[in-house]
Design a protein around this motif. Structure first.
Motif, PDB file in Angstrom:
ATOM      1  N   UNK A  90     112.203 -19.510  52.554  1.00 23.53           N
ATOM      2  CA  UNK A  90     111.901 -20.090  51.254  1.00 23.53           C
ATOM      3  C   UNK A  90     111.655 -21.590  51.375  1.00 23.53           C
ATOM      4  N   UNK A  91     110.575 -22.031  50.728  1.00 19.67           N
ATOM      5  CA  UNK A  91     110.273 -23.448  50.665  1.00 19.67           C
ATOM      6  C   UNK A  91     110.560 -24.009  49.288  1.00 19.67           C
ATOM      7  N   UNK A  92     109.985 -23.405  48.265  1.00 18.97           N
ATOM      8  CA  UNK A  92     110.100 -23.897  46.894  1.00 18.97           C
ATOM      9  C   UNK A  92     110.637 -22.785  46.000  1.00 18.97           C
ATOM     10  N   UNK A  93     111.493 -23.170  45.052  1.00 20.22           N
ATOM     11  CA  UNK A  93     112.086 -22.218  44.109  1.00 20.22           C
ATOM     12  C   UNK A  93     111.688 -22.634  42.698  1.00 20.22           C
ATOM     13  N   UNK A  94     111.195 -21.671  41.923  1.00 24.01           N
ATOM     14  CA  UNK A  94     110.852 -21.919  40.527  1.00 24.01           C
ATOM     15  C   UNK A  94     111.674 -21.015  39.626  1.00 24.01           C
ATOM     16  N   UNK A  95     112.122 -21.555  38.484  1.00 26.51           N
ATOM     17  CA  UNK A  95     112.932 -20.789  37.539  1.00 26.51           C
ATOM     18  C   UNK A  95     112.352 -20.972  36.145  1.00 26.51           C
ATOM     19  N   UNK A  96     112.280 -19.862  35.397  1.00 25.42           N
ATOM     20  CA  UNK A  96     111.803 -19.920  34.012  1.00 25.42           C
ATOM     21  C   UNK A  96     112.540 -18.863  33.200  1.00 25.42           C
ATOM     22  N   UNK A  97     112.588 -19.080  31.885  1.00 23.00           N
ATOM     23  CA  UNK A  97     113.214 -18.112  30.990  1.00 23.00           C
ATOM     24  C   UNK A  97     112.138 -17.497  30.117  1.00 23.00           C
ATOM     25  N   UNK A  98     112.035 -16.170  30.166  1.00 23.72           N
ATOM     26  CA  UNK A  98     111.093 -15.428  29.333  1.00 23.72           C
ATOM     27  C   UNK A  98     111.850 -15.009  28.069  1.00 23.72           C
ATOM     28  N   UNK A  99     111.684 -15.789  27.001  1.00 21.45           N
ATOM     29  CA  UNK A  99     112.437 -15.547  25.764  1.00 21.45           C
ATOM     30  C   UNK A  99     112.069 -14.222  25.114  1.00 21.45           C
ATOM     31  N   UNK A 100     110.816 -13.776  25.270  1.00 21.05           N
ATOM     32  CA  UNK A 100     110.406 -12.524  24.638  1.00 21.05           C
ATOM     33  C   UNK A 100     111.127 -11.318  25.244  1.00 21.05           C
ATOM     34  N   UNK A 101     111.421 -11.372  26.539  1.00 19.61           N
ATOM     35  CA  UNK A 101     112.118 -10.275  27.208  1.00 19.61           C
ATOM     36  C   UNK A 101     113.586 -10.579  27.460  1.00 19.61           C
ATOM     37  N   UNK A 102     113.999 -11.821  27.180  1.00 16.26           N
ATOM     38  CA  UNK A 102     115.352 -12.295  27.439  1.00 16.26           C
ATOM     39  C   UNK A 102     115.737 -12.116  28.901  1.00 16.26           C
ATOM     40  N   UNK A 103     114.812 -12.500  29.797  1.00 20.32           N
ATOM     41  CA  UNK A 103     115.023 -12.413  31.237  1.00 20.32           C
ATOM     42  C   UNK A 103     114.742 -13.764  31.893  1.00 20.32           C
ATOM     43  N   UNK A 104     115.448 -14.008  32.992  1.00 21.11           N
ATOM     44  CA  UNK A 104     115.215 -15.210  33.793  1.00 21.11           C
ATOM     45  C   UNK A 104     114.329 -14.805  34.962  1.00 21.11           C
ATOM     46  N   UNK A 105     113.239 -15.546  35.138  1.00 18.60           N
ATOM     47  CA  UNK A 105     112.307 -15.280  36.234  1.00 18.60           C
ATOM     48  C   UNK A 105     112.567 -16.295  37.339  1.00 18.60           C
ATOM     49  N   UNK A 106     112.801 -15.792  38.539  1.00 20.95           N
ATOM     50  CA  UNK A 106     113.029 -16.649  39.703  1.00 20.95           C
ATOM     51  C   UNK A 106     111.914 -16.376  40.694  1.00 20.95           C
ATOM     52  N   UNK A 107     111.166 -17.415  41.032  1.00 25.92           N
ATOM     53  CA  UNK A 107     110.088 -17.320  42.020  1.00 25.92           C
ATOM     54  C   UNK A 107     110.530 -18.031  43.284  1.00 25.92           C
ATOM     55  N   UNK A 108     110.605 -17.290  44.379  1.00 22.68           N
ATOM     56  CA  UNK A 108     110.984 -17.823  45.676  1.00 22.68           C
ATOM     57  C   UNK A 108     109.728 -17.854  46.539  1.00 22.68           C
TER      58      UNK A 108
END
Length: 183
Positions: A90-108
């Motif tokens: 892993x080089x970069x980590x991205x995190x976002x919250x999808x409010x419509x689905x109430x899920x946290x998205x983690x991109x590695x």
């Protein structure tokens, strides 16, 4: 070569763990859904930063929308699943919250081959690059479970020196605060 998005939606297990003895550990994040198991390696500081950021994000989610239920899941103390084969580092980590689905998205995102400079996060929907991305969607409850386990994994290493904060080996260490004397 084009990039791949290794998607885990939904994910059954998402954990951080290590292989090796303290001081020589390799850190991994594993995601599993059914028979699909992916292990990616990363630095200890990345595990710690991800854990801290998820803890902060959960607190922000609770404050912004109190109707979102965050349950306490049972602690996952099971070891990493085998075989542990590194898909990428892993080089970069991205995190976002999808409010419509109430899920946290983690991109590695994988480390780019040949890049010597500071990595930049690329648009994950643009597959013209060459970095693979593992995308995991988890509930805030699972994020809380991941963060707690990740912090315990990070803190299970070598004890810090009370003077300089650096890790102490079994043989001690050369402490810069003690003018190079072994502690």
């Amino acid at each position: 070569m084009t990039s791949r998005i290794l998607l885990f939606d939904p994910v059954e297990r998402f954990v951080a763990g290590t292989v090796g003895q303290p001081g020589e550990r390799t850190f991994f994040i594993q995601a599993r859904t059914g028979a699909k198991l992916i292990s990616v390696s990363l630095e200890k500081s990345q595990v710690q930063a991800l854990s801290e950021r998820l803890t902060y994000m959960i607190r922000e989610i609770k404050q912004s929308d109190p109707t979102i239920a965050i349950q306490r899941l049972t602690r996952d103390d099971a070891p990493l699943e085998t075989p542990i084969e590194e898909e990428f580092r892993i080089g970069v980590i991205g995190i976002a919250f999808d409010a419509s689905r109430e899920l946290i998205q983690i991109d590695l995102q994988a480390v780019s081959e040949g890049d010597e400079e500071e990595p930049e996060f690329i648009d994950v929907d643009d597959l013209t690059g060459d970095q693979d991305i593992m995308r995991v969607l988890i509930s805030p409850s699972m994020a809380d479970q991941f963060a707690k386990r990740a912090m315990s994994v990070v803190s299970a290493g070598r004890l810090p020196c009370p003077f300089c904060g650096g890790p102490i080996d079994m043989r001690g260490h050369l402490c810069p605060r003690a003018n190079g004397y072994r502690r």
